[in-house]
Design an enzyme around this catalytic site. Structure first.
Site, PDB file in Angstrom:
ATOM      1  N   SER A   9      -2.538   7.023   9.077  1.00  0.00           N
ATOM      2  CA  SER A   9      -2.302   5.807   8.762  1.00  0.00           C
ATOM      3  C   SER A   9      -0.797   5.561   9.364  1.00  0.00           C
ATOM      4  O   SER A   9       0.027   6.265   9.052  1.00  0.00           O
ATOM      5  CB  SER A   9      -2.122   5.265   7.505  1.00  0.00           C
ATOM      6  OG  SER A   9      -1.389   4.304   7.060  1.00  0.00           O
ATOM      7  N   HIS A  34      -5.617   4.968  11.921  1.00  0.00           N
ATOM      8  CA  HIS A  34      -5.900   3.893  10.877  1.00  0.00           C
ATOM      9  C   HIS A  34      -4.683   3.071  10.422  1.00  0.00           C
ATOM     10  O   HIS A  34      -3.546   3.283  10.566  1.00  0.00           O
ATOM     11  CB  HIS A  34      -5.761   4.528   9.447  1.00  0.00           C
ATOM     12  CG  HIS A  34      -6.106   3.965   8.135  1.00  0.00           C
ATOM     13  ND1 HIS A  34      -7.226   4.010   7.465  1.00  0.00           N
ATOM     14  CD2 HIS A  34      -5.358   3.137   7.390  1.00  0.00           C
ATOM     15  CE1 HIS A  34      -7.241   3.179   6.426  1.00  0.00           C
ATOM     16  NE2 HIS A  34      -5.875   2.740   6.486  1.00  0.00           N
ATOM     17  N   ASP A  36      -3.034  -0.249   9.437  1.00  0.00           N
ATOM     18  CA  ASP A  36      -2.862  -0.988   8.118  1.00  0.00           C
ATOM     19  C   ASP A  36      -2.380  -2.475   8.475  1.00  0.00           C
ATOM     20  O   ASP A  36      -1.090  -2.697   8.559  1.00  0.00           O
ATOM     21  CB  ASP A  36      -2.217  -0.315   7.073  1.00  0.00           C
ATOM     22  CG  ASP A  36      -2.719   0.911   6.269  1.00  0.00           C
ATOM     23  OD1 ASP A  36      -3.783   0.451   5.886  1.00  0.00           O
ATOM     24  OD2 ASP A  36      -2.060   2.055   6.491  1.00  0.00           O
ATOM     25  N   MET A  38      -1.639  -5.953   7.308  1.00  0.00           N
ATOM     26  CA  MET A  38      -1.175  -6.845   5.835  1.00  0.00           C
ATOM     27  C   MET A  38      -0.620  -8.099   6.328  1.00  0.00           C
ATOM     28  O   MET A  38       0.234  -8.274   7.354  1.00  0.00           O
ATOM     29  CB  MET A  38      -0.250  -5.948   5.093  1.00  0.00           C
ATOM     30  CG  MET A  38      -0.708  -4.528   4.879  1.00  0.00           C
ATOM     31  SD  MET A  38       0.516  -3.808   3.764  1.00  0.00           S
ATOM     32  CE  MET A  38      -0.221  -2.165   3.775  1.00  0.00           C
ATOM     33  N   HIS A  67      -7.792  -1.641   8.972  1.00  0.00           N
ATOM     34  CA  HIS A  67      -8.007  -1.853   7.687  1.00  0.00           C
ATOM     35  C   HIS A  67      -7.453  -3.102   7.515  1.00  0.00           C
ATOM     36  O   HIS A  67      -6.233  -3.253   7.255  1.00  0.00           O
ATOM     37  CB  HIS A  67      -7.245  -0.545   7.080  1.00  0.00           C
ATOM     38  CG  HIS A  67      -7.337  -0.882   5.686  1.00  0.00           C
ATOM     39  ND1 HIS A  67      -6.382  -0.123   4.502  1.00  0.00           N
ATOM     40  CD2 HIS A  67      -8.064  -1.620   4.518  1.00  0.00           C
ATOM     41  CE1 HIS A  67      -6.688  -0.400   3.359  1.00  0.00           C
ATOM     42  NE2 HIS A  67      -7.711  -1.392   3.433  1.00  0.00           N
ATOM     43  N   MET A  69      -6.170  -5.953   5.540  1.00  0.00           N
ATOM     44  CA  MET A  69      -5.721  -6.184   4.244  1.00  0.00           C
ATOM     45  C   MET A  69      -5.438  -7.622   4.270  1.00  0.00           C
ATOM     46  O   MET A  69      -3.900  -7.911   4.186  1.00  0.00           O
ATOM     47  CB  MET A  69      -4.969  -5.495   3.376  1.00  0.00           C
ATOM     48  CG  MET A  69      -5.436  -4.228   3.252  1.00  0.00           C
ATOM     49  SD  MET A  69      -4.081  -2.844   3.115  1.00  0.00           S
ATOM     50  CE  MET A  69      -4.105  -2.289   4.875  1.00  0.00           C
ATOM     51  N   MET A 159     -10.071   2.676  -2.049  1.00  0.00           N
ATOM     52  CA  MET A 159      -8.587   2.691  -2.031  1.00  0.00           C
ATOM     53  C   MET A 159      -8.118   3.427  -3.349  1.00  0.00           C
ATOM     54  O   MET A 159      -8.745   3.323  -4.564  1.00  0.00           O
ATOM     55  CB  MET A 159      -7.985   1.263  -2.247  1.00  0.00           C
ATOM     56  CG  MET A 159      -8.181   0.323  -1.009  1.00  0.00           C
ATOM     57  SD  MET A 159      -7.349   1.107   0.453  1.00  0.00           S
ATOM     58  CE  MET A 159      -5.568   1.424  -0.139  1.00  0.00           C
ATOM     59  N   GLY A 164      -0.764  -2.035  -0.006  1.00  0.00           N
ATOM     60  CA  GLY A 164       0.287  -2.879   0.144  1.00  0.00           C
ATOM     61  C   GLY A 164       1.522  -2.005   0.795  1.00  0.00           C
ATOM     62  O   GLY A 164       2.309  -2.394   1.417  1.00  0.00           O
ATOM     63  N   PHE A 165       1.621  -0.643   0.287  1.00  0.00           N
ATOM     64  CA  PHE A 165       2.760   0.278   0.767  1.00  0.00           C
ATOM     65  C   PHE A 165       2.031   1.918   0.977  1.00  0.00           C
ATOM     66  O   PHE A 165       1.234   1.975   0.238  1.00  0.00           O
ATOM     67  CB  PHE A 165       3.802   0.316  -0.189  1.00  0.00           C
ATOM     68  CG  PHE A 165       4.486  -1.427  -0.306  1.00  0.00           C
ATOM     69  CD1 PHE A 165       5.128  -1.736   0.550  1.00  0.00           C
ATOM     70  CD2 PHE A 165       3.749  -1.963  -1.398  1.00  0.00           C
ATOM     71  CE1 PHE A 165       5.692  -3.009   0.157  1.00  0.00           C
ATOM     72  CE2 PHE A 165       4.285  -3.368  -1.737  1.00  0.00           C
ATOM     73  CZ  PHE A 165       5.146  -4.033  -0.789  1.00  0.00           C
ATOM     74  N   GLY A 167       3.065   5.643   0.330  1.00  0.00           N
ATOM     75  CA  GLY A 167       4.126   6.523  -0.309  1.00  0.00           C
ATOM     76  C   GLY A 167       3.649   6.372  -1.908  1.00  0.00           C
ATOM     77  O   GLY A 167       4.679   6.687  -2.804  1.00  0.00           O
ATOM     78  N   GLY A 193      -4.546   6.297   0.393  1.00  0.00           N
ATOM     79  CA  GLY A 193      -3.617   6.114  -0.818  1.00  0.00           C
ATOM     80  C   GLY A 193      -3.251   7.399  -1.407  1.00  0.00           C
ATOM     81  O   GLY A 193      -4.255   7.800  -2.302  1.00  0.00           O
ATOM     82  N   GLY A 194      -2.103   7.747  -1.100  1.00  0.00           N
ATOM     83  CA  GLY A 194      -1.719   8.940  -2.028  1.00  0.00           C
ATOM     84  C   GLY A 194      -2.080  10.339  -1.721  1.00  0.00           C
ATOM     85  O   GLY A 194      -2.127  11.177  -2.531  1.00  0.00           O
ATOM     86  N   SER A 215       2.227   8.966   4.628  1.00  0.00           N
ATOM     87  CA  SER A 215       3.432   9.594   4.330  1.00  0.00           C
ATOM     88  C   SER A 215       3.144  11.160   4.441  1.00  0.00           C
ATOM     89  O   SER A 215       3.837  11.765   5.077  1.00  0.00           O
ATOM     90  CB  SER A 215       4.013   9.198   3.190  1.00  0.00           C
ATOM     91  OG  SER A 215       2.936   9.129   2.298  1.00  0.00           O
TER      92      SER A 215
END
Ligand code: DX5
Ligand code: ZN
Length: 235
Positions: A9, A34, A36, A38, A67, A69, A159, A164-165, A167, A193-194, A215
């Site tokens: 991402s 990927h 993102d 938004m 992706h 969003m 997800m 949204g973010f 990290g 995510g994460g 990240s």
């Protein structure tokens, strides 16, 4: 040969050196870019539009996955495909009645309990009519309510943070949803995510075969070795 694939991402890349960051993805064995996307309405952040996808397309042959969003994704499917996306990944929450807490401007995370399958199919058809692949995403709070459209999909994206973010912390409570989905869906299951070296094994054990990372990958000092280790995780 590993069957785990890695999606980078670009949300956590250094955008002032975008071309170098894309080269780093290629050199590290990344399978998908990927993107993102938004809009500040579906999620509380604004990021990338088709114009950036077009610039990335000119830089690489890697598979590009958007992706989305965004509210009203049907208005932008053609634009992202024309810009060079190979996969368009929609959000289930755009196709159902939003729960009261998430219904309205500035109310997040968007969550639903039921999809309007015909509306989803219409947008999937729009993606496939252009010869591209279609994915559908579930936010952490949205249950597995997409059984009716599974056979139309190439991929489901689960997800593991509220979108949204980059990290944020992985939410282990989505693992049962991945497990349940794997029982009934044999194609790609991506988790987003994460994801890091502690959480990736949990997602893979539950049944995911694509790991999206922003990240962890872009902040790594040894991205190639990281990708190799992630791809070697046992399913
Ligand atoms: C979140 C995005 C993710 C995010 C992942 O809204 O959809 O793709 O960039 O970031 P990390 O890997 O840092 O959690
Ligand atoms: Zn994402």
């Amino acid at each position: 040969m590993s069957s785990i694939k890695i999606a980078a991402s670009i949300l956590s890349c250094d955008f002032s050196r975008l071309a170098d960051e894309i080269k780093k993805c290629e050199a590290s064995g990344i399978d998908f870019l990927h993107i993102d996307v938004m809009d500040g309405h579906f999620v509380p952040n604004i990021t990338i539009g088709p114009i950036i996808v077009e610039a990335i397309r000119a830089l690489t042959k890697l598979t590009i996955d958007a992706h989305l969003m965004i509210e009203n994704p049907f208005m932008y499917i053609d634009k992202f495909i024309d810009a060079g996306c190979d996969i368009v990944t929609l959000h289930a929450e755009c196709y159902g009645k939003l729960r009261a807490h998430s219904n309205g401007l500035g109310k997040f995370p968007k969550e639903i309990d039921k999809i309007d399958a015909e509306k989803v199919r219409k947008d999937i058809r729009a993606i496939k009519a252009k010869g591209k692949k279609a994915g559908l995403t579930l936010n952490p709070g949205t249950p597995l309510c997409i059984e009716e459209v599974l056979e139309d999909l190439d991929k489901v994206l689960i997800m593991s943070v509220n979108p949204g973010f980059a990290g944020q912390k992985f939410m282990p409570e989505v693992l049962p949803k991945i497990k349940a989905l794997r029982q009934i869906f044999k194609k790609d299951i991506e988790v987003d995510g994460g994801i890091n070296e502690q959480t990736a094994p949990l997602a893979v054990k539950a049944g995911a075969n694509i790991l999206a990372t922003a990240s962890c990958f872009f902040h790594s000092n040894e991205p190639k070795a990281l990708v190799k280790r992630l791809k070697n995780l046992k399913q």
